[in-house]
Scaffold this active site. Structure first.
Site, PDB file in Angstrom:
ATOM      1  CG  ASP A 134      -2.302   0.489   0.963  1.00 51.98           C
ATOM      2  OD1 ASP A 134      -2.418   1.703   0.754  1.00 51.98           O
ATOM      3  OD2 ASP A 134      -3.268  -0.295   0.957  1.00 51.98           O
ATOM      4  CG  HIS A 162      -5.446   3.596   0.767  1.00 50.69           C
ATOM      5  ND1 HIS A 162      -5.079   2.278   0.627  1.00 50.69           N
ATOM      6  CD2 HIS A 162      -6.713   3.691   0.296  1.00 50.69           C
ATOM      7  CE1 HIS A 162      -6.084   1.602   0.079  1.00 50.69           C
ATOM      8  NE2 HIS A 162      -7.089   2.441  -0.117  1.00 50.69           N
ATOM      9  CG  ASN A 201     -14.562   0.913  -4.908  1.00 47.02           C
ATOM     10  OD1 ASN A 201     -14.960  -0.129  -4.422  1.00 47.02           O
ATOM     11  ND2 ASN A 201     -13.671   1.667  -4.320  1.00 47.02           N
ATOM     12  CB  SER A 236      -9.575   0.253  -0.224  1.00 48.23           C
ATOM     13  OG  SER A 236      -8.755   0.438  -1.327  1.00 48.23           O
TER      14      SER A 236
END
Length: 419
Positions: A162, A194, A285, A359
């Site tokens: 990440d 994130h 998404n 996520s």
């Protein structure tokens, strides 16, 4: 909460050839690849130098354990050289090094919800501005609290590939046992936000002020593969996967994806699977059935998102290629205490907040897989994956249509005894 069958992806926005984080509500980036470099795998390694020299190129470093090399080329000539190299019988393949970028998550950052994903009592969410958000459906969760009676996953290593994990947060920093930086950022710190959020969902410390991860005694391998602007490349992801395997990750979480399949990325995934790791990735998404990668590779558990009523999130990618679902709407977790990009963009409070996207759903499943590793079922990655998928709660609408196996259930996955 396992019952009878009802018939019937901060945020991951996919641009063609780009890896993005799983958080909805953003326009997809334009198709793109890294300028000045390509990925090449040769059928015979000894032929590499000669083949490259004929095109005015020099040899480059290996990309993890994939067998591919990262080759520097003149900017603007990437596709031309890929085409030329692909015609050479000594070249197995040549492909672009796709851009990895970040999309911010759903702008509902004022809300300060409890952790319904782990234990849903139907609690309401209250924003910092005093706006009441309707409560969810009791038990629309993954039964993590019940699972902790049996195991909290002590010592199981989970790799988070990440934007990095902050080194200064009491709830998650001490859980990190190894760090690496494959991005072009100057340091391994998470200045985007994130990665810290994802890591907290997996392994934030239980019984302290703040939140608890699904696997609160797990260890985190912090693989920073995206830079401080949330950008990177397919090759950096592949390197991160190889690094995670070298450091004995039992689970690898990737809350990211790209619309175009990459042979280098798939090789990295398959090597990790052969080495014994369970690989988990966000489904995306886009709100469509379009496949994204690495989630759509056979050796990866692809995860869709649900809300606090066990309803598929409107933004979540879906389809029979998606393996399981998990909560991914307004998931509360850790953020860096100092300034970070997502905080600046969304006026977040520092330390903790919510985010939405596949996520957030993916690390919930990664945490459940880690819990299973610490039980008698943890004899290998195939048995762990089977336990995660076969124990998923089928009693949510969309099983068999939006996802193959239902909502992941930690209690049933670890074989806990219900009260």
């Amino acid at each position: 909460m396992k019952k009878t069958v009802i018939a019937g992806f901060s945020a991951l926005m996919m641009g063609l050839g780009a890896i993005t984080f799983a958080g909805p509500g953003n326009a997809a980036p334009e198709p793109s690849h890294i300028a000045g470099q390509i990925m090449v795998k040769f059928r015979v390694d000894a032929a590499a130098v000669g083949v490259l020299r004929r095109h005015g190129l020099s040899d480059g470093p290996w990309i993890g354990s994939t067998g591919a090399r990262l080759i520097k080329v003149p900017a603007g000539k990437e596709l031309q050289l890929i085409d030329a190299l692909s015609r050479n019988p000594n070249v197995e393949y040549a492909e672009p090094d796709h851009v990895v970028t970040v999309a911010t998550d759903q702008p509902n950052v004022d809300y300060f919800p409890r952790q319904y994903a782990l234990h849903n009592t139907g609690q309401e969410f209250t924003s910092t501005l005093g706006v009441n958000v309707a409560g969810g459906t009791p038990d629309a969760d993954v039964d993590a609290v019940e699972a902790w009676v049996k195991t909290t996953g002590a010592g199981i290593r989970v790799a988070v590939l990440d934007t990095g994990v902050t080194s200064s947060h009491d709830d998650i920093s001490s859980q990190v046992v190894e760090r690496v930086n494959y991005s072009d950022a100057a340091t391994g710190e998470d200045k985007y936000g994130h990665g810290t959020h994802v890591a907290g969902i997996i392994a934030a410390i239980k019984d302290t002020v703040g939140v608890s991860g699904v696997c609160p005694d797990c260890d985190i391998l912090d693989g920073k593969v995206l830079n401080d602007q949330g950008s990177g490349s397919t090759s950096s992801i592949a390197k991160g996967i190889g690094w995670a395997v070298d450091y004995e990750a039992k689970v690898i979480n990737m809350s990211l994806g790209q619309r175009v399949s990459s042979r280098t990325l798939e090789i990295a995934v398959n090597n990790a699977w052969k080495a014994g790791a369970v690989i988990v990735a966000a489904a995306g998404n886009a709100g469509t059935q379009a496949k994204i990668y690495p989630g759509a590779y056979p050796n990866v558990i692809a995860v869709a998102a649900t809300d606090n009523k066990n309803v598929k999130a409107s933004f979540s990618t879906y389809g029979k290629w998606v393996d399981v679902a998990a909560p991914g709407v307004s998931v509360y977790s850790t953020f860096p205490n100092g300034s970070f990009v997502l905080g600046t963009q969304n006026n977040r409070s520092h330390g903790y907040d919510i985010a939405s996207g596949t996520s957030m759903a993916s690390p919930i499943v990664a945490g459940v897989a880690a819990l299973v590793w610490s039980t008698s079922a943890g004899t290998g990655n195939a048995s762990v994956r089977d336990k995660v998928e076969s124990s998923a709660d089928e009693n949510i609408y969309g099983t068999g249509m939006y996802w193959a196996n239902g909502l992941v259930n930690a209690c049933d996955a670890v074989g806990c005894v219900r009260p």
